[in-house]
Design a protein around this motif. Structure first.
Motif, PDB file in Angstrom:
ATOM      1  N   ASN A  62       5.500  -3.492 -48.974  1.00 50.70           N
ATOM      2  CA  ASN A  62       6.305  -2.269 -48.933  1.00 50.70           C
ATOM      3  C   ASN A  62       7.043  -1.972 -50.234  1.00 50.70           C
ATOM      4  O   ASN A  62       7.659  -0.911 -50.365  1.00 50.70           O
ATOM      5  N   ASP A  63       7.002  -2.893 -51.192  1.00 48.31           N
ATOM      6  CA  ASP A  63       7.714  -2.674 -52.447  1.00 48.31           C
ATOM      7  C   ASP A  63       7.001  -1.635 -53.299  1.00 48.31           C
ATOM      8  O   ASP A  63       5.764  -1.570 -53.340  1.00 48.31           O
ATOM      9  N   LYS A  64       7.800  -0.860 -54.032  1.00 45.84           N
ATOM     10  CA  LYS A  64       7.257   0.154 -54.934  1.00 45.84           C
ATOM     11  C   LYS A  64       6.610  -0.529 -56.137  1.00 45.84           C
ATOM     12  O   LYS A  64       7.151  -1.452 -56.716  1.00 45.84           O
ATOM     13  N   ARG A  65       5.410  -0.076 -56.503  1.00 45.78           N
ATOM     14  CA  ARG A  65       4.679  -0.640 -57.632  1.00 45.78           C
ATOM     15  C   ARG A  65       5.082   0.040 -58.940  1.00 45.78           C
ATOM     16  O   ARG A  65       5.547   1.182 -58.929  1.00 45.78           O
ATOM     17  N   PRO A  66       4.923  -0.651 -60.070  1.00 46.35           N
ATOM     18  CA  PRO A  66       5.178  -0.016 -61.361  1.00 46.35           C
ATOM     19  C   PRO A  66       4.325   1.240 -61.505  1.00 46.35           C
ATOM     20  O   PRO A  66       3.176   1.286 -61.039  1.00 46.35           O
ATOM     21  N   ASP A  70       0.055  -1.500 -68.054  1.00 45.07           N
ATOM     22  CA  ASP A  70      -1.041  -1.542 -69.029  1.00 45.07           C
ATOM     23  C   ASP A  70      -2.289  -2.177 -68.427  1.00 45.07           C
ATOM     24  O   ASP A  70      -3.411  -1.877 -68.834  1.00 45.07           O
ATOM     25  N   PHE A  71      -2.054  -3.079 -67.462  1.00 49.05           N
ATOM     26  CA  PHE A  71      -3.176  -3.795 -66.873  1.00 49.05           C
ATOM     27  C   PHE A  71      -2.974  -3.888 -65.369  1.00 49.05           C
ATOM     28  O   PHE A  71      -1.880  -4.184 -64.895  1.00 49.05           O
ATOM     29  N   TYR A  72      -4.047  -3.601 -64.618  1.00 45.09           N
ATOM     30  CA  TYR A  72      -3.971  -3.679 -63.159  1.00 45.09           C
ATOM     31  C   TYR A  72      -5.186  -4.439 -62.640  1.00 45.09           C
ATOM     32  O   TYR A  72      -6.324  -4.161 -63.014  1.00 45.09           O
ATOM     33  N   LEU A  73      -4.931  -5.440 -61.778  1.00 42.73           N
ATOM     34  CA  LEU A  73      -6.007  -6.191 -61.147  1.00 42.73           C
ATOM     35  C   LEU A  73      -5.858  -6.120 -59.642  1.00 42.73           C
ATOM     36  O   LEU A  73      -4.823  -6.481 -59.094  1.00 42.73           O
ATOM     37  N   ASN A  74      -6.898  -5.660 -58.962  1.00 42.60           N
ATOM     38  CA  ASN A  74      -6.950  -5.681 -57.505  1.00 42.60           C
ATOM     39  C   ASN A  74      -7.509  -7.029 -57.082  1.00 42.60           C
ATOM     40  O   ASN A  74      -8.670  -7.342 -57.319  1.00 42.60           O
ATOM     41  N   GLY A  75      -6.684  -7.859 -56.490  1.00 36.95           N
ATOM     42  CA  GLY A  75      -7.085  -9.205 -56.117  1.00 36.95           C
ATOM     43  C   GLY A  75      -7.934  -9.301 -54.872  1.00 36.95           C
ATOM     44  O   GLY A  75      -8.360 -10.396 -54.498  1.00 36.95           O
ATOM     45  N   GLN A  76      -8.161  -8.172 -54.197  1.00 37.77           N
ATOM     46  CA  GLN A  76      -9.037  -8.125 -53.018  1.00 37.77           C
ATOM     47  C   GLN A  76      -8.635  -9.140 -51.951  1.00 37.77           C
ATOM     48  O   GLN A  76      -9.476  -9.751 -51.295  1.00 37.77           O
ATOM     49  N   ASN A  77      -7.324  -9.303 -51.806  1.00 43.31           N
ATOM     50  CA  ASN A  77      -6.742 -10.171 -50.779  1.00 43.31           C
ATOM     51  C   ASN A  77      -7.113 -11.653 -50.931  1.00 43.31           C
ATOM     52  O   ASN A  77      -7.011 -12.427 -49.969  1.00 43.31           O
ATOM     53  N   LYS A  78      -7.529 -12.060 -52.125  1.00 37.78           N
ATOM     54  CA  LYS A  78      -7.758 -13.478 -52.389  1.00 37.78           C
ATOM     55  C   LYS A  78      -6.417 -14.224 -52.411  1.00 37.78           C
ATOM     56  O   LYS A  78      -5.370 -13.641 -52.726  1.00 37.78           O
ATOM     57  N   THR A  79      -6.465 -15.507 -52.101  1.00 41.66           N
ATOM     58  CA  THR A  79      -5.249 -16.319 -52.093  1.00 41.66           C
ATOM     59  C   THR A  79      -4.867 -16.717 -53.509  1.00 41.66           C
ATOM     60  O   THR A  79      -5.701 -17.209 -54.283  1.00 41.66           O
ATOM     61  N   LEU A  80      -3.615 -16.502 -53.859  1.00 45.75           N
ATOM     62  CA  LEU A  80      -3.068 -16.811 -55.182  1.00 45.75           C
ATOM     63  C   LEU A  80      -1.906 -17.782 -55.000  1.00 45.75           C
ATOM     64  O   LEU A  80      -0.990 -17.514 -54.220  1.00 45.75           O
ATOM     65  N   ILE A  81      -1.943 -18.915 -55.708  1.00 45.39           N
ATOM     66  CA  ILE A  81      -0.869 -19.915 -55.626  1.00 45.39           C
ATOM     67  C   ILE A  81      -0.480 -20.357 -57.033  1.00 45.39           C
ATOM     68  O   ILE A  81      -1.237 -20.129 -57.988  1.00 45.39           O
ATOM     69  N   PRO A  82       0.673 -21.006 -57.196  1.00 45.74           N
ATOM     70  CA  PRO A  82       1.066 -21.486 -58.538  1.00 45.74           C
ATOM     71  C   PRO A  82       0.049 -22.478 -59.085  1.00 45.74           C
ATOM     72  O   PRO A  82      -0.575 -23.246 -58.342  1.00 45.74           O
ATOM     73  N   GLY A  83      -0.137 -22.471 -60.409  1.00 41.74           N
ATOM     74  CA  GLY A  83      -0.996 -23.459 -61.040  1.00 41.74           C
ATOM     75  C   GLY A  83      -0.410 -24.851 -60.874  1.00 41.74           C
ATOM     76  O   GLY A  83       0.814 -25.032 -60.794  1.00 41.74           O
TER      77      GLY A  83
END
Length: 536
Positions: A62-66, A70-83
């Motif tokens: 629900n947060d407003k996006r920038p 300059d760069f936008y990536l659609n992650g396609q609902n993949k799981t992202l975790i800290p390195g």
């Protein structure tokens, strides 16, 4: 320039095109997971990155996006975790071994011999044949191999093969001759001819011709790739030489340093040569620094070089210390007076008792947040657990090495002391900061092993590391161990945007599925550093 991409298209892009150098970016439509300092998960849907490669904000659906990143990536609902943050590794050694004969996937002596023959045939001009990764436990062999097992395959060139733990080596007769080592000179007199430990390994390494600078550069790049493949974005290099540091600096100057490296010098001489009076600054936008030094009291249990209070169960040896009490205190004091963090290899219970005695004395002179480090703490006397909680200290353990060598470690120690082996649960119960290092080929595999080990002891439920908090020992805790807890280990505002994409949600799958988790991409500082598809 605005770049809009989906995760699927990213695989074909080069690392430095994937995100223009430190542009404003938005990674959106992801199943994002990060953890607080207690290991509790926090989920998010988007990640805003600034021009310094740091996190600006974690975004919910629900947060407003920038308005126009300059760069936008659609992650396609993949799981992202800290390195992952590697708490204890040897960068250059890993890279050099990766360029040599790899025996890690050999399942028998015969298979190792076959691989050796093939490698020797493919490298006819090599003066020495070097390799690593063998393990007689994986071969289900009751005994170590010996020199004659190599001599049958290669006898015209010296051959030197390190075991998977790096503390035991296997040489052919010609290598023993080149290093001027006779069987009676080996530290472990019970070992077969050709199996070396301790000072004999040092002598063998001195006999091997050094690599040329171009080969060392290639070794570093190979190691960097291996770490990134494993989802590791920050590495603690425990034992950097001056030459190691120069290679890392050269990679930074050339713009080829993607990994973050927290360097600990191998003793006082390289420390003072590299860093001088004080810890270095964070170089190359936080990719390289030296803030500590490492010393070694003993070796590991498998080689019987860990220093124990009582004899090994399968021999009359107790191991021995490399440093007497006075020398250890003097070395630690010299480093501490200039504000360097001190890490000490102390595997056996006698070794960590010696280290605790030194810390007890030095703590009177060196106040403040010191975070003394006890490395590879494998066997801890039950009487010392309360002492460990008394000091400003971090205990670094290596679960992956334990699971690989579990049967031989138990043979060395004996059934009556098994509760004191790799007792991370007990340390955590005593509120001792613990971190896990020496990450194997799959961090998720070791995590599953830890959970399986706990599930096999239902009577110890109160001591369990749960699934969520387990990730902290590979992210937040190793960051804390190297004074990096405000830079890496989590994804939150002001931290570096170091993260990985994986093929499943590691918090919702069972242990077996967790073990099979695959890393898809590794990003460091908001830029793609490695991709499974392009395998850069």
């Amino acid at each position: 320039m605005k770049i809009v991409k989906t995760l699927a298209l990213m695989a074909g892009l080069s690392t430095f095109f994937a995100l223009p150098a430190y542009a404003d970016g938005l990674i959106d439509q992801v199943n994002g997971i990060t953890f607080d300092n207690k290991g509790h998960p926090y989920r998010f849907n988007g990640l805003q990155i600034d021009r310094e490669g740091k996190v600006v904000k974690l975004l919910s659906k629900n947060d407003k996006r920038p308005f126009s990143p300059d760069f936008y990536l659609n992650g396609q609902n993949k799981t992202l975790i800290p390195g992952f943050v590697e708490a204890h590794s040897h960068v250059m050694a890993l890279g050099e071994q990766a360029l040599e004969l790899d025996l890690s996937d050999s399942h028998s002596l015969a298979e190792a011999q076959e691989k050796l023959k093939k490698f020797a045939d493919e490298h006819p001009s090599a003066r020495w044949i070097l390799g690593s990764g063998w393990n007689e436990q994986i071969w289900h062999s009751p005994t170590m191999p010996q020199a004659s097992d190599i001599d049958k395959i290669v006898n015209d060139r010296p051959v030197w093969l390190l075991r998977s733990d790096g503390d035991i080596g296997w040489a052919n007769s010609l290598a023993l001759e080149k290093a001027q080592i006779k069987p009676a000179q080996n530290a472990d007199k019970s070992s077969p001819i050709g199996i070396l430990t301790g000072d004999s390994i040092t002598r063998m390494k001195q006999a091997i011709p050094p690599l040329q600078p171009v080969d060392r550069d290639a070794a570093f790049l190979k190691a960097q790739k291996i770490f990134l493949e494993r989802g590791i974005t920050t590495v603690t290099d425990m034992g950097s030489s001056v030459d190691d540091w120069n290679i890392m600096r050269r990679m930074g100057d050339m713009g080829r340093l993607r990994l973050r490296i927290k360097s600990y010098a191998q003793g006082l001489e390289p420390l003072l040569s590299i860093a001088g009076k004080y810890p270095t600054a964070l170089l190359y936008n936080g990719h390289l620094s030296m803030s500590g030094v490492t010393f070694s009291i003993d070796g590991n249990i498998v080689s019987r070089h860990a220093w124990l209070k009582q004899a090994y169960a399968d021999s009359n040896q107790q191991g021995s210390d490399n440093l007497n009490d006075a020398k250890l205190r003097n070395l630690m004091s010299r480093a501490a007076m200039d504000g360097f963090q001190v890490a000490v290899q102390a595997s056996g219970d006698a070794a960590n008792n010696q280290l605790l005695n030194a810390i007890d004395e030095l703590s009177e002179s060196y106040k403040g947040d010191r975070r003394w480090r006890m490395e590879d703490a494998s066997l801890i006397d039950s009487e010392d657990f309360k002492r460990l909680s008394k000091y400003d200290l971090v205990v670094s353990m290596q679960p992956s090495s334990y699971f690989t060598d579990k049967s031989v470690i138990e043979q060395r120690i004996g059934a009556n002391r098994l509760s004191e082996i790799e007792a991370w649960d007990t340390l955590i119960d005593h509120s001792v900061p613990v971190t896990f290092g020496a990450i194997a080929a799959s961090p998720f595999e070791t995590m599953a092993d830890i959970l399986d080990r706990q599930d096999s002891h239902p009577d110890q439920k109160d001591k369990k590391i749960n699934r969520e908090s387990l990730f902290a020992y590979y992210t937040i805790q190793p960051a804390y161990a190297s004074f990096s807890e405000k830079q890496v280990g989590r994804l939150m505002a002001g931290y570096y945007a170091d993260f990985i994409f994986v093929d499943r949600d590691p918090l919702t799958v069972d242990n077996n599925a967790l073990r099979q988790t695959k890393i898809l991409e590794t990003w460091v500082g908001g830029r793609q550093a490695w991709s499974q598809n392009s395998n850069k």
